[in-house]
Design a protein around this motif. Structure first.
Motif, PDB file in Angstrom:
ATOM      1  N   TYR A   1       0.839  -1.189   0.000  1.00  0.00           N
ATOM      2  CA  TYR A   1       0.000   0.000   0.000  1.00  0.00           C
ATOM      3  C   TYR A   1       0.878   1.245   0.000  1.00  0.00           C
ATOM      4  O   TYR A   1       0.588   2.225  -0.666  1.00  0.00           O
TER       5      TYR A   1
ATOM      6  N   TRP B   1      -7.514  -3.669   6.932  1.00  0.00           N
ATOM      7  CA  TRP B   1      -7.729  -3.095   8.270  1.00  0.00           C
ATOM      8  C   TRP B   1      -8.740  -3.927   9.063  1.00  0.00           C
ATOM      9  O   TRP B   1      -8.585  -4.155  10.259  1.00  0.00           O
ATOM     10  N   TRP B   2      -9.772  -4.421   8.361  1.00  0.00           N
ATOM     11  CA  TRP B   2     -10.750  -5.323   8.993  1.00  0.00           C
ATOM     12  C   TRP B   2     -10.041  -6.571   9.543  1.00  0.00           C
ATOM     13  O   TRP B   2     -10.270  -6.990  10.674  1.00  0.00           O
TER      14      TRP B   2
ATOM     15  N   ILE C   1      -6.843  -6.893  10.363  1.00  0.00           N
ATOM     16  CA  ILE C   1      -5.955  -6.536  11.485  1.00  0.00           C
ATOM     17  C   ILE C   1      -6.767  -6.339  12.759  1.00  0.00           C
ATOM     18  O   ILE C   1      -6.397  -6.805  13.837  1.00  0.00           O
ATOM     19  N   THR C   2      -7.895  -5.655  12.644  1.00  0.00           N
ATOM     20  CA  THR C   2      -8.641  -5.298  13.853  1.00  0.00           C
ATOM     21  C   THR C   2      -9.510  -6.437  14.365  1.00  0.00           C
ATOM     22  O   THR C   2      -9.967  -6.398  15.509  1.00  0.00           O
TER      23      THR C   2
ATOM     24  N   LEU D   1      -7.535  -1.651   1.193  1.00  0.00           N
ATOM     25  CA  LEU D   1      -7.112  -1.215   2.525  1.00  0.00           C
ATOM     26  C   LEU D   1      -8.172  -1.494   3.593  1.00  0.00           C
ATOM     27  O   LEU D   1      -7.852  -1.878   4.718  1.00  0.00           O
ATOM     28  N   GLU D   2      -9.452  -1.322   3.244  1.00  0.00           N
ATOM     29  CA  GLU D   2     -10.525  -1.577   4.226  1.00  0.00           C
ATOM     30  C   GLU D   2     -10.536  -3.048   4.632  1.00  0.00           C
ATOM     31  O   GLU D   2     -10.726  -3.378   5.794  1.00  0.00           O
TER      32      GLU D   2
END
Ligand SMILES: Cc1cc2nc3c(=O)[nH]c(=O)nc-3n(C[C@H](O)[C@H](O)[C@H](O)COP(=O)(O)O)c2cc1C
Ligand SMILES: [Mn+2]
Length: 490
Positions: A352, A402-403, A405-406, A398-399
């Motif tokens: 990214y 991030w989903w 990772i979280t 990216l979304e």
């Protein structure tokens, strides 16, 4: 070339062909109003970069009649983030990101040797300037950002050097700050980068290093020069692979180097051992202006250029820029080829931002650490960190990342690896890291452990999106009846 349905797809030829192609595809706009090289050209091209507009080709630069400047040529693209890289490869401008990377990977594996053109037929020799005729201020060199340390003659360039022991020729894009009519500084970072490693050899011998700064070559050449290839590999052969035929080179006038024959401007010179000057700061791809320090000085011996040369410039910064567009896809292609060569399978890789890979894979025992070791063993393929995600996560989204990772990363799956090489351009480095020239990196493992039994996984970690939470039969029925619900337009 460039006809529809041309097979196999071929890349654009020289810079001028490429500008025409971009214009036809709505990815370039001529700017005819007068524009100042001091701050204004930089400000306008930065806004265009941040809004992903068509690249500007400035036709009327204050004080420089008969010259023009093409800026932020590689993006981010207007039709899609990688539109202009796809066009360089002869692909449709909307080719999906991961498909562009796959195509690059294939072309990297088919390097093509360059050929040598006679000087008489080389466009870059139309004008030859030596002695008192040398004056770098005769080019519309931009002062890009007001926070930069000065005018940058090299931002979208190719720096050519030759290893004095092996004759290996290296191409890299390195930033170059104008110093006066006959000299400029070049940021040859001492760690990781090949230009810096080659300079060290000349300096250890007490010899001057011949160098050529190339501006406005065939876009495939610049793409190859931005790729983190292994030490000893030839960017000029990879450029031939990207373009689908070998690059035409021509010998320099005053140094024992060759340069792309169709280049707009070639500046030949030498670095005197040990000579350093102030360089920077310069707004960089990390989204920060960094790297103020001392850098090698190039003394110019000769300039050759095309008639009415077209100058080119990059404009790096937060968040996306032309440098990141190129370096990230080139890195992804190089990294995946490297992993495959080591028998390490992954589903996809995407960067990214440069130097921080996101890798989706089917986990198997030990695979992730093997990947970290293999990429760290290459140059500039990881600094800062690496993210691992499962196969159902798209690393270029990216979304999605991030989903993962979280929601999938156990806190204990965040690791710090100490004692790795440092890239001095990172804003987060502490003074003690810079002094030691060594730092740490992180690993974020956002994959579900490979040894969880399917039954445990489905009880605690089944994805709850449309694709995974209903059976194929139910989804087919809903698709059939979609208009009936009154949502046919969505
Ligand atoms: C627009 C642009 C500017 C860059 N500027 C620099 C720079 O000033 N110094 C540097 O070391 N790398 C810079 N890079 C990254 C290098 O080009 C890249 O790491 C490349 O792999 C270097 O070549 P090498 O591997 O042969 O050293 C830049 C890349 C781009 C696309
Ligand atoms: Mn190299």
């Amino acid at each position: 070339m460039n006809e529809p349905n041309a097979a196999p797809a071929q890349a654009a030829g020289d810079l001028r062909d490429f500008l025409q192609l971009l214009e036809r595809e709505g990815e370039l706009r001529r700017v005819s109003t007068e524009i100042d090289w001091r701050y204004e050209m930089g400000a306008v091209s930065r806004v265009i970069c941040e809004r992903a507009g068509p690249a500007p080709w400035f036709q009327n630069v204050k004080g420089y009649p008969d010259q023009s400047v093409a800026a932020v040529l590689f993006g981010p693209g207007h039709a899609a983030p990688l539109a202009r890289i796809a066009l360089t490869l002869g692909l449709d401008k909307r080719t999906p990101t991961l498909d562009v990377i796959e195509e690059l990977r294939r072309r990297f594996q088919q390097p093509r040797k360059p050929s040598l053109a006679p000087a008489e037929s080389a466009p870059c020799k139309e004008i030859i300037l030596r002695g008192d005729d040398i004056n770098l201020l005769n080019f519309p060199v931009p002062w890009i950002k007001e926070i930069d340390g000065g005018r940058y003659i090299g931002s979208w360039d190719i720096v050519v050097t030759r290893d004095p022991d092996t004759n290996w020729v290296n191409w890299g894009i390195y930033r170059c700050q104008l110093k006066d009519e006959r000299s400029f500084a070049v940021l040859l970072l001492p760690q990781g980068q090949h230009g810096g490693a080659i300079l060290r050899k000349y300096e250890q011998r007490g010899e001057s290093m011949p160098i050529a700064l190339v501006i406005g070559a065939d876009p495939a050449c610049h793409l190859a020069a931005s790729a983190p290839l292994d030490h000893g590999m030839s960017e000029r052969e990879v450029a031939g692979g990207i373009r689908g035929r070998g690059i035409e080179l021509v010998k320099c006038e005053t140094v024992d180097l060759e340069v792309p024959a169709s280049a707009e401007i070639v500046i030949e010179g030498e670095v005197i051992p040990g000579e350093r000057v102030d360089e920077g700061p310069f707004g960089e791809y990390t989204g920060h202006a960094t790297g103020q320090g001392r850098a090698p000085l190039v003394r110019v011996k000769c300039i050759t250029h095309r008639r009415k040369p077209i100058f080119t410039m990059a404009n790096m910064g937060k968040l996306h820029d032309d440098s990141a567009c190129c370096v990230t896809v080139m890195s992804a292609a190089v990294a995946r080829n490297r992993l495959e060569a080591h028998g390490l399978p992954v589903r996809a890789i995407y960067y990214y931002i440069p130097e921080i890979p996101v890798i989706s894979l089917a986990a198997r025992p030990g695979l992730k650490k093997q990947i970290v070791a293999t990429l760290l063993g290459g140059e500039r393929m990881i600094t800062s960190g690496i993210v691992f995600v499962d196969e159902d996560v798209d690393p270029s989204n990216l979304e999605d990342v991030w989903w993962a990772i979280t929601t999938r990363m156990h806190p204990e799956s965040y690791e710090v690896v100490r004692g790795v090489p440092m890239n001095a351009l990172h804003p987060w480095l502490r003074p003690e890291d810079r002094a030691r020239r060594e730092t740490s990196m992180w690993i974020m493992d956002a994959t579900i452990p490979h040894d969880w039994p399917p039954e445990y996984r489905s009880r605690h970690a089944a994805p709850a999106d449309y694709l995974h939470s209903w059976s194929e039969g139910t989804r087919a029925m809903v698709a059939r009846r979609w208009k009936d619900y009154g949502y046919g337009d969505i």
